[in-house]
Design a protein around this motif. Structure first.
Motif, PDB file in Angstrom:
ATOM      1  N   CYS A 221      -0.807  -0.772  -5.014  1.00 40.44           N
ATOM      2  CA  CYS A 221      -1.245   0.460  -4.667  1.00 40.44           C
ATOM      3  C   CYS A 221      -2.432   0.955  -5.704  1.00 40.44           C
ATOM      4  O   CYS A 221      -3.331   1.682  -5.277  1.00 40.44           O
TER       5      CYS A 221
ATOM      6  N   SER B 107      -1.442   7.314  -3.748  1.00 36.80           N
ATOM      7  CA  SER B 107      -1.368   6.055  -4.383  1.00 36.80           C
ATOM      8  C   SER B 107      -1.002   5.757  -5.763  1.00 36.80           C
ATOM      9  O   SER B 107      -1.140   4.732  -6.315  1.00 36.80           O
TER      10      SER B 107
ATOM     11  N   ASN C 158       0.902  -1.328   0.084  1.00 37.68           N
ATOM     12  CA  ASN C 158       0.053   0.017  -0.054  1.00 37.68           C
ATOM     13  C   ASN C 158       0.786   1.179   0.192  1.00 37.68           C
ATOM     14  O   ASN C 158       1.966   1.221   0.370  1.00 37.68           O
ATOM     15  N   ALA C 159       0.399   2.417  -0.525  1.00 41.70           N
ATOM     16  CA  ALA C 159       1.064   3.610  -0.611  1.00 41.70           C
ATOM     17  C   ALA C 159       1.652   4.113   0.775  1.00 41.70           C
ATOM     18  O   ALA C 159       2.725   4.693   0.636  1.00 41.70           O
TER      19      ALA C 159
END
Length: 503
Positions: free
Chosen positions: A402, A433, A84-85
């Motif tokens: 992402c 993201s 994930n970002a």
């Protein structure tokens, strides 16, 4: 089996088990798939037809956004995958200790001992200098790009017009167009479509991509194999080495030709700018200039040439795929180009008015980031989100995850450029993201140049042509899926045909 051999085998097994046990007790590693003795999860990356980034995205749903993956043979090393970002930002932007290059044979060999920007060490003064002067050179080159891009585009458009109203593969034409603008920027040189030197160069890049697209060289996962002489290496590795040497021969020829004819009063391309920067460094700090060698400069050219050619070509190829698949988006592009540009030549400054065109580019990069995984390594033991990251472990950022995160993107599998247009009518250029160029101090140095060139090339084509898939094309009805990529680690689409018509 004699007793000595038995004792040796048992001793090795005990040592391996002890190493596993030691690592598990010492570190609070993220959860992850168990893997197999001696090989960890290595074979999971070799399953045909399953790209690594898609596989990792599925694993993240099972083990969480940060999980551990073991790679290698004998004593597999920890690879920690970020999905994930927020985790990627913490690791690459805010933590200076997760910015090293991985310790792998291929990274060292194909960068002349990490004398390039992509794999140099971030704390090295020469690396910082290389990044500074290259950024300046790329910025200067943009001021000359409008005419260079149009000259390269014109050659491609001429070839397209010979193939109107019949199925053909656009990718070789894109290869020529992108190769010409990059070579023009670097060396003030362009190729013709039938130039054998151009075709040989692209073959070199393609063969090296095949090696790394299949999970890297065997020397990367079995380190002892790097000591095997060239003639005994695997055929695929020998081919990649041969093609690398061919490409580097071309780059060295161009570089030393510039050195021999360097004129500080007449700088025409990035190679001239780099030579000038090195000369200025020699005047300001002779000791540092000694370390900033010709080999470093040639590797900078390698970074720009090899990375820029493949990623830009693939990005435009994806854009054209989505536009052929979504004729309603194509109509909006044509309307925007007609309203703001008409028949005149496009310029970089036009991007501000072509909001929908820019949003299409960002959406294609979101759905299909050409480099869906970014690889770094830790310089020491660090902690992130409660987990231990051991020294020298690889940290892989799953950019694809992402870009397809349903917690961030509404209906993430759908092509919808409007998601990048703000309510005020302006482009949302870089959501947190959206990371096709990675993040942090090791993010792609050519991001601005790449976006400008991709934008100008694809809009120049759409200004003149409409596109569609042939009626019998399997691409026309099949959804975007892992079946439409031809590399496990690079998001490169398979070949497809288009029909192009003059507008």
């Amino acid at each position: 089996m004699d007793p000595i051999t038995v004792a040796l085998v048992v001793g090795i097994l005990i040592a391996i088990i002890w190493m596993y046990s030691k690592n598990r007790k010492r570190y609070n590693l993220p959860p992850g798939p168990k893997g197999y003795p001696f090989i960890g999860n290595t074979l999971d990356l070799d399953v045909a037809g399953r790209p690594a980034w898609v596989f990792f995205t599925k694993l993240a749903k099972q083990y969480g956004d940060i999980f551990n993956f073991k790679l290698g043979y004998g004593i597999p090393e920890n690879v920690i995958v970020l999905n994930n970002a927020d985790a990627i930002s913490k690791a690459f932007v805010h933590m200076d200790k997760i910015n090293n290059k991985p310790n792998a044979w291929s990274f060292d060999f194909f960068t002349d001992g990490s004398r390039d920007i992509s794999n140099g060490q971030p704390h090295d003064l020469v690396w910082k200098l290389m990044r500074t002067v290259t950024t300046a050179g790329l910025r200067k080159s943009l001021s000359l790009s409008d005419n260079k891009v149009q000259a390269a585009a014109d050659k491609g458009i001429e070839i397209i017009r010979r193939n109107l109203e019949k199925p053909f593969n656009l990718k070789p034409i894109l290869n020529l167009m992108i190769c010409n603008i990059i070579c023009d920027m670097l060396f003030n040189k362009q190729f013709e479509a039938d130039d054998q030197e151009f075709h040989d160069l692209y073959r070199s890049l393609d063969e090296m991509a095949k090696l790394f697209g299949n999970a890297g060289a065997l020397e990367d996962v079995i380190p002892l194999m790097k000591y095997i002489p060239y003639k005994y290496k695997m055929a695929s590795t020998r081919e990649a080495i041969d093609q690398y040497e061919h490409m580097m021969g071309f780059l060295r020829k161009q570089f030393y030709g510039h050195v021999a004819n360097f004129d500080p009063e007449n700088l025409t391309d990035i190679t001239d700018y780099l030579i000038e920067a090195r000369e200025n460094t020699r005047k300001e700090d002779p000791k540092l200039a000694d370390d900033f060698s010709d080999r470093h400069l040639v590797q900078i050219l390698n970074d720009i040439f090899a990375a820029g050619l493949d990623t830009s070509t693939q990005t435009i190829y994806w854009i054209m795929y989505f536009l052929a698949k979504h004729p309603e988006a194509q109509k909006k592009i044509h309307a925007e180009l007609d309203e703001h540009i008409g028949a005149r030549r496009l310029k970089m400054a036009d991007k501000q008015q072509l909001v929908y065109c820019e949003a299409v580019m960002y959406e294609a990069m979101r759905l299909c980031p050409v480099l869906p995984i970014t690889i770094r390594a830790t310089s020491c033991d660090v902690q992130l989100d409660g987990f231990d990251f051991p020294k020298n472990c690889q940290v892989w950022a799953n950019i694809y995850a992402c870009h397809h995160d349903s917690r961030v993107w509404d209906d993430p599998e759908t092509f919808r450029p409007e998601r990048f247009i703000h309510t005020d009518g302006k482009v949302v250029a870089r959501p947190n993201s959206w990371l096709p160029f990675s993040a942090g101090r090791r993010s792609c140095i050519g991001e601005n140049v790449s976006k400008q060139h991709v934008f100008l090339f694809y809009t120049s084509l759409m200004q003149k042509f409409s596109i569609r898939f042939p009626d019998d094309s399997p691409v026309k009805t099949s959804p975007l899926s892992s079946n439409f990529v031809d590399h496990p680690t690079f998001c490169r689409s398979k070949q497809y045909d288009l029909i192009m018509s003059e507008r």
